[in-house]
Design a protein around this motif. Structure first.
Motif, mmCIF file in Angstrom:
data_model
loop_
_atom_site.group_PDB
_atom_site.id
_atom_site.type_symbol
_atom_site.label_atom_id
_atom_site.label_comp_id
_atom_site.label_asym_id
_atom_site.label_seq_id
_atom_site.Cartn_x
_atom_site.Cartn_y
_atom_site.Cartn_z
ATOM 1 N N ARG A 277 -11.746 64.539 15.495
ATOM 2 C CA ARG A 277 -10.962 65.096 16.612
ATOM 3 C C ARG A 277 -9.499 64.999 16.205
ATOM 4 N NH1 ARG A 277 -11.099 61.587 21.997
ATOM 5 N NH2 ARG A 277 -13.269 62.175 21.959
ATOM 6 N N CYS B 16 -14.371 57.453 15.231
ATOM 7 C CA CYS B 16 -13.276 56.489 15.387
ATOM 8 C C CYS B 16 -13.661 55.170 14.702
ATOM 9 C CB CYS B 16 -12.983 56.248 16.870
ATOM 10 S SG CYS B 16 -12.884 57.768 17.825
ATOM 11 N N SER C 36 -19.635 54.625 18.057
ATOM 12 C CA SER C 36 -19.753 55.798 17.210
ATOM 13 C C SER C 36 -21.127 55.838 16.550
ATOM 14 C CB SER C 36 -18.659 55.751 16.133
ATOM 15 O OG SER C 36 -18.960 56.701 15.143
ATOM 16 N N CYS D 121 -22.095 58.201 20.098
ATOM 17 C CA CYS D 121 -20.978 59.145 20.184
ATOM 18 C C CYS D 121 -20.799 59.851 18.849
ATOM 19 C CB CYS D 121 -19.691 58.396 20.570
ATOM 20 S SG CYS D 121 -18.288 59.514 20.700
ATOM 21 N N TYR E 168 -12.694 52.239 14.686
ATOM 22 C CA TYR E 168 -12.668 50.955 15.390
ATOM 23 C C TYR E 168 -13.830 50.785 16.344
ATOM 24 C CZ TYR E 168 -10.448 54.346 18.551
ATOM 25 O OH TYR E 168 -10.176 55.467 19.287
ATOM 26 N N CYS E 169 -14.621 51.846 16.568
ATOM 27 C CA CYS E 169 -15.463 51.865 17.771
ATOM 28 C C CYS E 169 -16.921 51.471 17.545
ATOM 29 C CB CYS E 169 -15.393 53.255 18.405
ATOM 30 S SG CYS E 169 -16.247 53.298 20.003
ATOM 31 N N GLU F 167 -18.217 61.163 17.570
ATOM 32 C CA GLU F 167 -16.891 60.971 16.936
ATOM 33 C C GLU F 167 -16.958 59.806 15.937
ATOM 34 O OE1 GLU F 167 -14.013 62.746 17.702
ATOM 35 O OE2 GLU F 167 -14.960 63.951 19.253
HETATM 36 FE FE1 SF4 Z 1 -16.577 58.009 20.791
HETATM 37 FE FE2 SF4 Z 1 -15.756 55.510 20.566
HETATM 38 FE FE3 SF4 Z 1 -14.244 57.456 19.594
HETATM 39 FE FE4 SF4 Z 1 -14.525 57.184 22.301
HETATM 40 S S1 SF4 Z 1 -13.557 55.756 20.878
HETATM 41 S S2 SF4 Z 1 -14.628 59.065 21.077
HETATM 42 S S3 SF4 Z 1 -16.662 56.432 22.369
HETATM 43 S S4 SF4 Z 1 -16.297 56.888 18.854
#
Ligand code: SF4
Ligand code: SAM
Ligand code: DTB
Length: 331
Positions: free
Chosen positions: A186, A72, A78, A68, A74-75, A70
């Motif tokens: 974002r 984030c 990513s 991904c 925590y993820c 993004e």
């Molecule tokens: Fe991407 Fe994870 Fe953020 Fe969702 S939470 S946008 S999967 S990085």
């Protein structure tokens, strides 16, 4: 084995009016009530506005894993932390394999099937057509269909509505003030815009947040305040506690105390009396007693199934046994 609960005087109160103008001070005052008073108040509201002996079981399937764009913090999915998380990316699953999982979930008692994809936004290509087919097939199984696929525009929201999508999950995650410390790719306003597109297309809104990111108490209040400004309130509100992922920037974060989670759920219940509150990620770290406190505080939905997106969830049979033991039926 379980007697019908008796009507008590506190339940003679009428359902509280829905409000969209809660101030930080008002929410804080509720959040800081002595815990037992807070629980009493939250459960009173819950019993008045919802059936407190029912739980929604929602199953979750990650139909496209990892890579991904993004960031984030925590993820696990990513691309920014892929070198350290070592998560194996997977392309979009085939329609048939998804539907096979939906059928299994239904046979085990799930009422809602949620699909997730690690996308920044829904791509306007063949993959979206596959998603639309998946949604139609889930609906033809007589299950509710929910999706969380990143940002979407007005026309994609309309297409999903036409395919029969019941709900779209897009979280605000935290307060507007703290948000930038967790995600830079974002904006908060982008999230609000996606939620607005979902709402305008006539799809119900599933939006909540995540705690344990390093936010303050006021940030948690700020999350509730932002969700409560949405008119109507989100029909579902997932409350996640951070599942620390090795290789992400938040891997060393201090765990959330279950009591703080209970406080947040109770406060959310009082501020948004009719929304479905889903006790989401992090539930497998809770004792049965802590889960029951969350249910008493107003949580009336759980993710059911042994996997969330990339992490482990509670064992299904243990969930069913707990619900049976405490006299809560699943819908
Ligand atoms: Fe991407 Fe994870 Fe953020 Fe969702 S939470 S946008 S999967 S990085
Ligand atoms: N990519 C889509 C998006 O973010 O819009 C959909 C899936 S995303 C994983 C959905 C939500 O799951 C996030 O907003 C966050 O609240 C929660 N989440 C993700 N990773 C988590 C983790 N490690 N622990 C707890 N919750 C998490
Ligand atoms: C939400 O708020 N929580 C779910 C669902 N929406 C998609 C996701 C939880 C993810 C937990 C971490 C993982 O399994 O990767």
């Amino acid at each position: 084995m379980h007697n019908k609960s008796v009507a008590s005087s506190e339940n003679q109160m009428s359902a509280p009016p829905l409000r969209y103008d809660w101030s930080t001070g008002e929410i804080l005052k509720i959040y800081e009530l002595p815990l037992l008073d807070l629980l009493y108040k939250a459960h009173t509201v819950h019993k008045k506005c919802n059936n407190n002996s029912k739980m929604q079981l929602a199953s979750l399937l990650n139909i496209k894993t990892g890579s991904c764009p993004e960031d984030c913090k925590y993820c696990s999915q990513s691309a920014h932390y892929a070198k350290t998380t070592n998560l194996k990316s997977e392309k979009l699953m085939e329609l048939d394999s998804v539907i096979k999982q939906a059928r299994i979930a239904k046979s085990k008692g799930a009422a809602r099937f949620c699909i997730g994809a690690a996308w920044r936004n829904i791509p306007d290509d063949k993959s979206f057509q596959t998603v639309l087919k998946i949604v139609k097939e889930i609906r033809s199984l007589k299950m509710e269909a929910c999706a969380t696929l990143g940002m979407l525009n007005e026309s994609q929201a309309k297409d999903l509505a036409e395919a029969g999508l019941t709900a779209y999950n897009h979280n605000l995650d935290t307060s507007p003030e703290f948000y930038g410390k967790i995600i830079s790719t974002r904006k908060y306003a982008d999230r609000l815009k996606t939620i607005e597109n979902v709402r305008s297309a006539g799809i119900t809104v599933c939006s909540g947040g995540i705690i344990g990111l390093g936010e303050t108490k006021i940030d948690r209040i700020g999350l509730i305040k932002s969700l409560a400004k949405l008119k109507p309130h989100p029909e579902s509100i997932p409350i996640n506690t951070l599942v620390p992922i090795k290789g992400t920037p938040l891997e060393q974060n201090k765990p959330v105390r279950p009591i703080d989670l209970v406080r947040l759920i109770a406060t959310t219940r009082i501020v948004m009396p009719k929304s479905r509150i889903r006790l989401s990620a992090g539930r497998s770290n809770l004792s049965e007693e802590a889960q029951v406190m969350c249910f008493f505080a107003g949580a009336n939905s759980i993710f059911y199934g042994e996997k969330l997106l990339t992490t482990e969830n509670n064992i299904e049979d243990e969930d069913l046994k707990l619900l049976e033991d405490i006299g809560i039926e699943h819908e």
